[in-house]
Design an enzyme around this catalytic site. Sequence first.
Site, PDB file in Angstrom:
ATOM      1  N   ASP A 181       0.853  -1.191   0.000  1.00  0.00           N
ATOM      2  CA  ASP A 181       0.000   0.000   0.000  1.00  0.00           C
ATOM      3  C   ASP A 181       0.884   1.234   0.000  1.00  0.00           C
ATOM      4  O   ASP A 181       1.820   1.342   0.803  1.00  0.00           O
ATOM      5  CB  ASP A 181      -0.910   0.013   1.231  1.00  0.00           C
ATOM      6  CG  ASP A 181      -1.790   1.266   1.278  1.00  0.00           C
ATOM      7  OD1 ASP A 181      -2.677   1.393   0.407  1.00  0.00           O
ATOM      8  OD2 ASP A 181      -1.563   2.115   2.168  1.00  0.00           O
ATOM      9  N   GLU A 265      -1.699  -1.508  -5.912  1.00  0.00           N
ATOM     10  CA  GLU A 265      -2.920  -0.910  -6.452  1.00  0.00           C
ATOM     11  C   GLU A 265      -2.639  -0.304  -7.817  1.00  0.00           C
ATOM     12  O   GLU A 265      -1.576   0.284  -8.043  1.00  0.00           O
ATOM     13  CB  GLU A 265      -3.442   0.170  -5.505  1.00  0.00           C
ATOM     14  CG  GLU A 265      -3.920  -0.344  -4.167  1.00  0.00           C
ATOM     15  CD  GLU A 265      -4.289   0.793  -3.235  1.00  0.00           C
ATOM     16  OE1 GLU A 265      -5.437   0.846  -2.792  1.00  0.00           O
ATOM     17  OE2 GLU A 265      -3.411   1.627  -2.946  1.00  0.00           O
ATOM     18  N   ASP A 361      -2.943   1.458   7.044  1.00  0.00           N
ATOM     19  CA  ASP A 361      -2.178   1.155   5.834  1.00  0.00           C
ATOM     20  C   ASP A 361      -1.907  -0.337   5.708  1.00  0.00           C
ATOM     21  O   ASP A 361      -1.967  -0.900   4.612  1.00  0.00           O
ATOM     22  CB  ASP A 361      -0.865   1.940   5.843  1.00  0.00           C
ATOM     23  CG  ASP A 361      -1.094   3.447   5.754  1.00  0.00           C
ATOM     24  OD1 ASP A 361      -2.096   3.848   5.145  1.00  0.00           O
ATOM     25  OD2 ASP A 361      -0.272   4.206   6.292  1.00  0.00           O
TER      26      ASP A 361
END
Length: 397
Positions: A181, A265, A361
């Site tokens: 992340d 991501e 996170d």
Amino acid sequence: MLTGRRYLLAFTPEQEEFAELIGDACRVVWNTALEQRRTYRQRGVFIGYVEQARQMAEAKKDFPWLAEAPSHTLQQTLRDLEKACKTHGTFKVHWRSKRKSAPRFRFPDPKHLTVERISRRWGRVRLPKLGWVRFRWTRPLGGELRNATVLKDGGRWYISFCVEDGLVESTPNGGPPVGVDRGVKVAVATSDGWMRDRRFITPGEAARLKRLQQQLARRRKGSNRRAATKAKIGMLNARIRNRRTDFVAWTADRLTRSHELVIVEDLKVTNMTASAKGTREAPGSRVRQKAGLNRAILAKGWGGLLTTLEHKARYNGSRIVRVPAAYTSQRCSACGRVDAKSRESQAVFVCTSCTYTGNADVNAAKNILAAGLAVTGRGDLAVGRSVKRQPPEAEAA
């Protein structure tokens, strides 16, 4: 595989002046050729590299300063423009501004380049029309030379060699999969709880940068003092960029060495950092807050981290998988419930459905890992095994 090697150049004053001239010539060729392409497109006709290169050769008779630049660098500029127009569209390619675009030019033919090492710390390269130029030998070339690019960054001149290192992509390293992340408070957080961050600018440098920007606002445009202030700002920003590049390279190397599958991501950083000011007819809201968020995102090097991960993965036997970013920060990694209220703050995640509590996170990284494993078929990554997204169901007894 092709890779890059960047070294600090030591131009003489005469060579530096000539390099500026070559950079200006390439910039003029780029802008003139782009304007010509746009004009032709508006008329419904097309002009390509071959015709533009022919016209540029004829233009050298009327513009002696254009003939002073090496022909290969000007031709490479036209090739780069044609590639950019085919990739992005003629009307979406940007102009090269003298004020904003740093000088750069490429020598595409390795036959015109000669590289020698002259001492433990110094090497030299022979460049067309520039002659022998010394550079700091900080690492071996480690491969067959393909081309060289000369560029100016932060007031210093560098040369980047593209080399064929003779290596092939590594076999899978067998490490466990991990979700990554990217954040604005902590640059990198992983699903196994590892967190990595670094301050790229010291408080003293931040204060000095602010003073220099205030000085720049007071300087008269075109003055020598304004140019000197801009040079100081450029050197300070280059130091900050170097720290960010070092951080990104170290982090990407560790992740790809330790994990066979790295899941991130699929963030559209360019769209995420667009201005919120809107238009005169439809002005945006909270523009200053959005500008602050944009600076925070860019300061952490999100885009550079992904690019470096994909580069390091080829050498370290790893694989990079992108997954949609929707709801990864709002979903509980324990029970799967999606609720924006579960994220109490930037760093704390408390599920409103179950009793799970943890770092926000790290929770997002766990969701990213789960999404990536679902896409890759629960970790079926070995060479020669099934390519199905999900493992086959067990047959009924």
